[in-house]
Design a protein around this motif. Structure first.
Motif, PDB file in Angstrom:
ATOM      1  N   SER A  48       0.840  -1.209   0.000  1.00  0.00           N
ATOM      2  CA  SER A  48       0.000   0.000   0.000  1.00  0.00           C
ATOM      3  C   SER A  48       0.869   1.252   0.000  1.00  0.00           C
ATOM      4  O   SER A  48       0.538   2.253  -0.647  1.00  0.00           O
ATOM      5  N   ASP A 168      -5.942  -0.951  -4.693  1.00  0.00           N
ATOM      6  CA  ASP A 168      -5.425  -1.564  -3.469  1.00  0.00           C
ATOM      7  C   ASP A 168      -6.463  -2.533  -2.916  1.00  0.00           C
ATOM      8  O   ASP A 168      -7.508  -2.114  -2.428  1.00  0.00           O
ATOM      9  N   GLU A 169      -6.170  -3.817  -3.003  1.00  0.00           N
ATOM     10  CA  GLU A 169      -7.005  -4.897  -2.443  1.00  0.00           C
ATOM     11  C   GLU A 169      -8.459  -4.810  -2.892  1.00  0.00           C
ATOM     12  O   GLU A 169      -9.368  -4.752  -2.049  1.00  0.00           O
TER      13      GLU A 169
HETATM   14 MG   LIG Z   1      -1.959  -2.807   2.180  1.00  0.00          MG
END
Ligand SMILES: [Mg+2]
Ligand SMILES: Nc1ncnc2c1ncn2[C@@H]1O[C@H](COP(=O)(O)OP(=O)(O)OP(=O)(O)O)[C@@H](O)[C@H]1O
Length: 273
Positions: A48, A168-169
């Motif tokens: 991240s 992100d994810e």
């Molecule tokens: Mg992360």
């Protein structure tokens, strides 16, 4: 011989962190134009942090970020997020990626805040790509399910007309059938010519649909290669894909870092979003 197009995004020797702690020690990645690139690695590896540094939420302490949308080259190292967005790069954070108290349409309009014209056309494109958002456009975003919210977050990021998306994810916390829908949508967006960096816990799925992948560990490049190759690499499987005992002896020495040839760009895509 045809010249290979330079990567749409490249980081070289990135160092970044929070306060006095350095998290990224020396991270170099390249995203071929039109590609999906996965970044995987254990919790706390700095995945991240890497996306935040590319997008300008964090100023790097060293290294460079170069962005090359069509026909231009920009050194975006340390540039602020609104300037980065204006150059055609969008970011979807894992959490808090929609405004829950605003309607779906208002969320989308927020995504286009930099556009002076053409907002209605972009809105229409997003409603074509995500029909459910059209049906519920007056509803508050806070009432959407997890999967629907993720779709809205993607649509919002696409409103500014990016050439590269940082995700992100995107599948975190979603039920398996919803994960399938999100991954299908990611493929569809990519097929429209948008390059992507995806950070995922769902590493196997993510690598399987990626042109290329990177494994980060403790803020350093650990492995890289075409997605399929990483999926079948014994060491990557053992250490990072739940092979034999996850993370056993995973401390990177730097000596066994496996560089691979950078991939050629994928075949030309059909159209742009
Ligand atoms: Mg992360
Ligand atoms: N805002 C912050 N302030 C201080 N430290 C932070 C901050 N955000 C992250 N960190 C620390 O930086 C390190 C890397 O975090 P990062 O979120 O980049 O990892 P990650 O690879 O994305 O992990 P995960 O898989 O858990 O999402 C961790 O040790 C984390 O605790």
């Amino acid at each position: 011989m045809t010249a290979v197009a330079p990567p749409i995004l490249e980081t070289t020797g990135l160092k970044a962190g929070y306060f006095e702690v350095n998290i990224l020690h020396d991270v170099s990645i390249a995203v071929p134009r039109g590609a999906i690139v996965s970044v995987i690695g254990p919790n706390g590896a700095g995945k991240s942090t890497l996306l935040k540094t590319i997008y300008g939420f964090l100023k790097p302490r060293d290294g460079r970020v170069v962005y090359r949308p069509d026909g231009a080259e920009h050194d975006i190292t340390g540039l602020r997020p609104n300037r980065v967005t204006a150059l055609g790069l969008s970011y979807i954070p894992q959490l808090d990626n929609v405004f829950p108290n605003m309607s779906i349409q208002e969320n989308l309009e927020m995504g286009a805040f930099l556009l002076r014209t053409g907002v209605d056309e972009r809105l229409e494109r997003m409603f074509e790509l995500f029909p459910l958002l059209r049906e519920r456009r007056r509803a508050k975003a806070g009432g959407l399910s997890g999967g629907q919210r993720q779709m809205l977050a993607m649509a919002r990021a696409l409103m500014s007309g990016p050439d590269l998306l940082l995700l992100d994810e995107p599948s975190a916390g979603l039920a398996p059938n919803v994960v399938d829908e999100v991954f299908d949508k990611i493929r569809e967006i990519n097929a429209a010519g948008i390059s992507m960096i995806i950070v995922e816990q769902n590493a196997r799925r993510s690598l399987a649909m990626s042109d290329y992948g990177y494994v980060l560990d403790m803020g350093r490049n650990r492995f890289e290669g075409p997605g399929e190759r990483l999926l079948h690499d014994e060491k990557v499987v053992d250490l990072y894909l739940g092979g034999r005992g996850r993370l056993a002896a995973a401390a990177p020495s730097g000596e066994d870092y496996e560089a691979a040839e950078r991939p050629p760009p994928p075949a030309q895509r059909r159209f742009r979003l």
